[in-house]
Enzyme design. Sequence first.
Site, PDB file in Angstrom:
ATOM      1  N   CYS A   1      33.743  20.858  36.728  1.00  0.00           N
ATOM      2  CA  CYS A   1      33.828  21.059  38.180  1.00  0.00           C
ATOM      3  C   CYS A   1      32.763  20.246  38.920  1.00  0.00           C
ATOM      4  O   CYS A   1      31.760  19.823  38.354  1.00  0.00           O
ATOM      5  CB  CYS A   1      33.670  22.544  38.502  1.00  0.00           C
ATOM      6  SG  CYS A   1      34.342  22.954  40.128  1.00  0.00           S
TER       7      CYS A   1
ATOM      8  N   ASP B   1      31.600  34.230  37.269  1.00  0.00           N
ATOM      9  CA  ASP B   1      30.417  33.411  37.540  1.00  0.00           C
ATOM     10  C   ASP B   1      29.216  34.338  37.748  1.00  0.00           C
ATOM     11  O   ASP B   1      29.361  35.533  38.027  1.00  0.00           O
ATOM     12  CB  ASP B   1      30.691  32.569  38.809  1.00  0.00           C
ATOM     13  CG  ASP B   1      29.677  31.453  39.019  1.00  0.00           C
ATOM     14  OD1 ASP B   1      28.807  31.240  38.160  1.00  0.00           O
ATOM     15  OD2 ASP B   1      29.770  30.795  40.080  1.00  0.00           O
TER      16      ASP B   1
HETATM   17  O1  LIG Z   1      29.303  23.749  42.588  1.00  0.00           O
HETATM   18  C1  LIG Z   1      29.056  24.245  43.684  1.00  0.00           C
HETATM   19  O2  LIG Z   1      28.284  23.702  44.474  1.00  0.00           O
HETATM   20  C2  LIG Z   1      29.701  25.532  44.089  1.00  0.00           C
HETATM   21  C3  LIG Z   1      29.563  25.940  45.382  1.00  0.00           C
HETATM   22  C4  LIG Z   1      30.158  27.121  45.800  1.00  0.00           C
HETATM   23  C5  LIG Z   1      30.879  27.895  44.919  1.00  0.00           C
HETATM   24  C6  LIG Z   1      31.008  27.501  43.603  1.00  0.00           C
HETATM   25  C7  LIG Z   1      30.433  26.326  43.161  1.00  0.00           C
HETATM   26  N1  LIG Z   1      30.514  25.906  41.846  1.00  0.00           N
HETATM   27  C8  LIG Z   1      31.125  26.620  40.791  1.00  0.00           C
HETATM   28  O3  LIG Z   1      30.276  27.601  40.240  1.00  0.00           O
HETATM   29  C9  LIG Z   1      30.589  27.782  38.864  1.00  0.00           C
HETATM   30  C10 LIG Z   1      29.349  27.709  37.998  1.00  0.00           C
HETATM   31  O4  LIG Z   1      28.692  26.486  38.144  1.00  0.00           O
HETATM   32  P1  LIG Z   1      27.473  26.061  37.172  1.00  0.00           P
HETATM   33  O5  LIG Z   1      28.096  25.554  35.887  1.00  0.00           O
HETATM   34  O6  LIG Z   1      26.638  27.273  36.941  1.00  0.00           O
HETATM   35  O7  LIG Z   1      26.743  24.966  37.870  1.00  0.00           O
HETATM   36  C11 LIG Z   1      31.617  26.735  38.532  1.00  0.00           C
HETATM   37  O8  LIG Z   1      32.919  27.282  38.686  1.00  0.00           O
HETATM   38  C12 LIG Z   1      31.416  25.733  39.607  1.00  0.00           C
HETATM   39  O9  LIG Z   1      32.541  25.010  39.814  1.00  0.00           O
END
Ligand SMILES: O=C(O)c1ccccc1N[C@@H]1O[C@H](COP(=O)(O)O)[C@@H](O)[C@H]1O
Length: 216
Positions: free
Chosen positions: A16, A133
């Site tokens: 992502c 998450d």
């Molecule tokens: O990535 C972002 O900035 C974000 C912003 C708002 C909501 C979700 C976001 N990211 C998503 O969060 C999870 C975990 O990310 P990480 O691997 O801990 O960095 C994932 O689904 C991201 O796509």
Amino acid sequence: MADTPFPCSRTRIKICGLTREADVDAAVAAGADALGFVLWPGSKRAVDEARLAELSARVPAFVTRVGLFVDQEPALIERCARHLDLLQFHGDEAPAFCAGFSRPWIKALRMREGLDLHAAAEAYRGAGALLLDAYRPGVPGGTGETFDWSRIPENLAKAVILAGGLRSENVADAIATVHPFAVDVSGGVEAAPGRKDAERLEAFIAAVRGADAGRG
Ligand SMILES: O=C(O)c1ccccc1N[C@@H]1O[C@H](COP(=O)(O)O)[C@@H](O)[C@H]1O
């Protein structure tokens, strides 16, 4: 294979927060199943509609293009949907809102204390999966933080996409503990926010495949 409602011998992988063509190409080449584009302007990884159109046009068939939204305007979501295969709702969107678009969808849930995942699975039964998450007050996601994976019940009525602080060093443990249908990573494969690192991407995907092979 784990005795869960959604057994899978090959854990799906979503990368992502892609913002650059080179990172799209690297993720596809490394074997990602899905690519996420953050349409929420508050993110350091945000892309706008025009950029989404450019990046999604590079994605070959059979790789799922996912758009991430946080409590955004329906008209914007529907316009972006033209360039997407799946919608990811990462805010406080209600089930009826999520179901109101021309694409299938998944719902992200932040694992705040007291969250009843069985009740959420029932409420969001129209979702293709629940993405779980970490919870940090005031931040909708992408924190790079893990949560207590043992809180996820094995018999949840929805497929689980595990997210939150995953990286090549911990993803095998995560898979062994949760047996998720899919894993989702953003910060753990980055050199800097919005800039993926090809070596970290490859290491992450190799770690997932290694975990799958070890499950027998
Ligand atoms: O990535 C972002 O900035 C974000 C912003 C708002 C909501 C979700 C976001 N990211 C998503 O969060 C999870 C975990 O990310 P990480 O691997 O801990 O960095 C994932 O689904 C991201 O796509």
